[in-house]
Design a protein around this motif. Sequence first.
Motif, PDB file in Angstrom:
ATOM      1  N   LYS A 145       3.268 -57.646 -34.690  1.00 22.88           N
ATOM      2  CA  LYS A 145       3.002 -58.691 -33.701  1.00 22.88           C
ATOM      3  C   LYS A 145       2.514 -59.971 -34.393  1.00 22.88           C
ATOM      4  O   LYS A 145       1.877 -59.907 -35.452  1.00 22.88           O
ATOM      5  N   GLY A 146       2.809 -61.062 -33.791  1.00 22.97           N
ATOM      6  CA  GLY A 146       2.273 -62.348 -34.246  1.00 22.97           C
ATOM      7  C   GLY A 146       2.554 -62.668 -35.697  1.00 22.97           C
ATOM      8  O   GLY A 146       1.671 -63.063 -36.452  1.00 22.97           O
ATOM      9  N   GLY A 147       3.791 -62.417 -36.115  1.00 25.20           N
ATOM     10  CA  GLY A 147       4.195 -62.808 -37.473  1.00 25.20           C
ATOM     11  C   GLY A 147       3.588 -61.940 -38.562  1.00 25.20           C
ATOM     12  O   GLY A 147       3.629 -62.289 -39.755  1.00 25.20           O
ATOM     13  N   GLN A 148       3.009 -60.799 -38.142  1.00 26.10           N
ATOM     14  CA  GLN A 148       2.429 -59.875 -39.124  1.00 26.10           C
ATOM     15  C   GLN A 148       3.488 -59.432 -40.139  1.00 26.10           C
ATOM     16  O   GLN A 148       4.654 -59.278 -39.822  1.00 26.10           O
ATOM     17  N   ARG A 149       3.051 -59.199 -41.388  1.00 32.52           N
ATOM     18  CA  ARG A 149       3.979 -58.759 -42.425  1.00 32.52           C
ATOM     19  C   ARG A 149       3.950 -57.238 -42.560  1.00 32.52           C
ATOM     20  O   ARG A 149       2.978 -56.602 -42.166  1.00 32.52           O
ATOM     21  N   GLY A 150       4.967 -56.679 -43.160  1.00 31.36           N
ATOM     22  CA  GLY A 150       4.975 -55.213 -43.352  1.00 31.36           C
ATOM     23  C   GLY A 150       6.277 -54.723 -43.937  1.00 31.36           C
ATOM     24  O   GLY A 150       7.074 -55.501 -44.457  1.00 31.36           O
ATOM     25  N   ARG A 151       6.425 -53.422 -43.797  1.00 25.69           N
ATOM     26  CA  ARG A 151       7.616 -52.831 -44.411  1.00 25.69           C
ATOM     27  C   ARG A 151       8.309 -51.882 -43.427  1.00 25.69           C
ATOM     28  O   ARG A 151       7.651 -51.147 -42.682  1.00 25.69           O
TER      29      ARG A 151
END
Length: 391
Positions: A306-312
Amino acid sequence: MVRDKILILDDEQIVIDAITKHLSKYDYSIYSGMNGKEGLELYHKVNPILIILDLRMPVMDGVEFLRKIKLTPADPCSVIVLTGHGSDDDMERCFELGISAFLRKPFNIYELLGMVTHSIALKKVELDLKAELIQRAKMEEELRSYRDHLEELVETRTAELQKEIVERTNAEKLAMRSLKDKEVLLREIHHRVKNNLQIVSSLLELQTKYIKDPETLEMFKDSQNRLKTMALLHEKLYQSDNMADIDFAKYLTNLLDHLYRSYCVDTSRIFMNTDIENATIGLDTAVPCGLIINELVSNSLKHAFKGGQRGRLSVSLHKFDDGRFKLTVSDTGIGLPEGIDLKNSKTLGLRLVNALTVEQLEGTLEFNSNNGASFWIVFKELKYGKRGTND
Ligand SMILES: Nc1ncnc2c1ncn2[C@@H]1O[C@H](COP(=O)(O)OP(=O)(O)OP(=O)(O)O)[C@@H](O)[C@H]1O
Ligand SMILES: [Mg+2]
């Protein structure tokens, strides 16, 4: 045992009697005549093995008799001439006419007996040899005819086989041509299915222009992605060599690309980690499998960060030695809502994942929500004809 027959031809009865007397001690059948004419009749009647022949006889003399019977070296009869008057010329003529011995009177009976035994033994050896030669010639002839027959058989069979080969080659060519035609047709069908799915997707796209509600818009977009998932499969099929199996790694790369683009997600924000085994999968398995991946990846891209969160985001597919596949889709996002129930979810996506896994793939589905959301699906490739009746 058949006795050897001896014919004595002499105009002196005393000579016939003397010879008969001595010969009768042995195992012979004796016949006699007083001149050549009588001799001829007896000769044809009894077929003697030996003739003791006087030359000077009334009615028909010995030389005339010899001319009539025309002795040959192969004759089954030999002749001993026994004469009181025979000159050397007579002897020469008689030998020319085929006799085997010449004895002058007065004669020694034992000398004659010796000649008789010797002539008969010699004749028998000759006859045996002749019989053997005839037998051998016959066998050779049989062998020759057998060989000729065999050659004929081989020739006929070779011709038949050549004909069969030509026929089979022609049939194979025909079958290949028809197979090629069907392949072209099938490729065309997959192409058209893909195009039609794209047309439906474009229709949905057109309709979205009139939709204001963001939720409804989202639904349209999801549906378009589902269509794209299937269209991509048909595209991969008509590009495949055998038109039956899909190169799943290539397919997934394309699908993931499409989904990232569709949800306007940058791989620098949500890093994509794929580990797809080099495997080909048939359409029956690839369709539910593709749709499941579409749902799970869409969810990760839509809900996990959500909200431009980064991850994989990780997608992997492994094949076990027993032929089963394990598909894993996981992300490092916010995780699934508490108490989520895939079977009874009010939303379509996860319910679809559950239904496709259980009903279509006949596989098992597990998930957890530690450090993001993870889904594992284990399934076996469906063989053609094993599908349920409701699809
Ligand atoms: N990877 C995920 N991370 C976080 N939340 C998720 C994830 N996947 C699913 N969810 C949550 O589970 C809900 C159900 O998902 P589901 O896919 O069934 O529905 P949806 O995505 O909302 O709609 P759709 O029916 O179009 O898929 C989502 O609305 C979302 O809240
Ligand atoms: Mg969803």
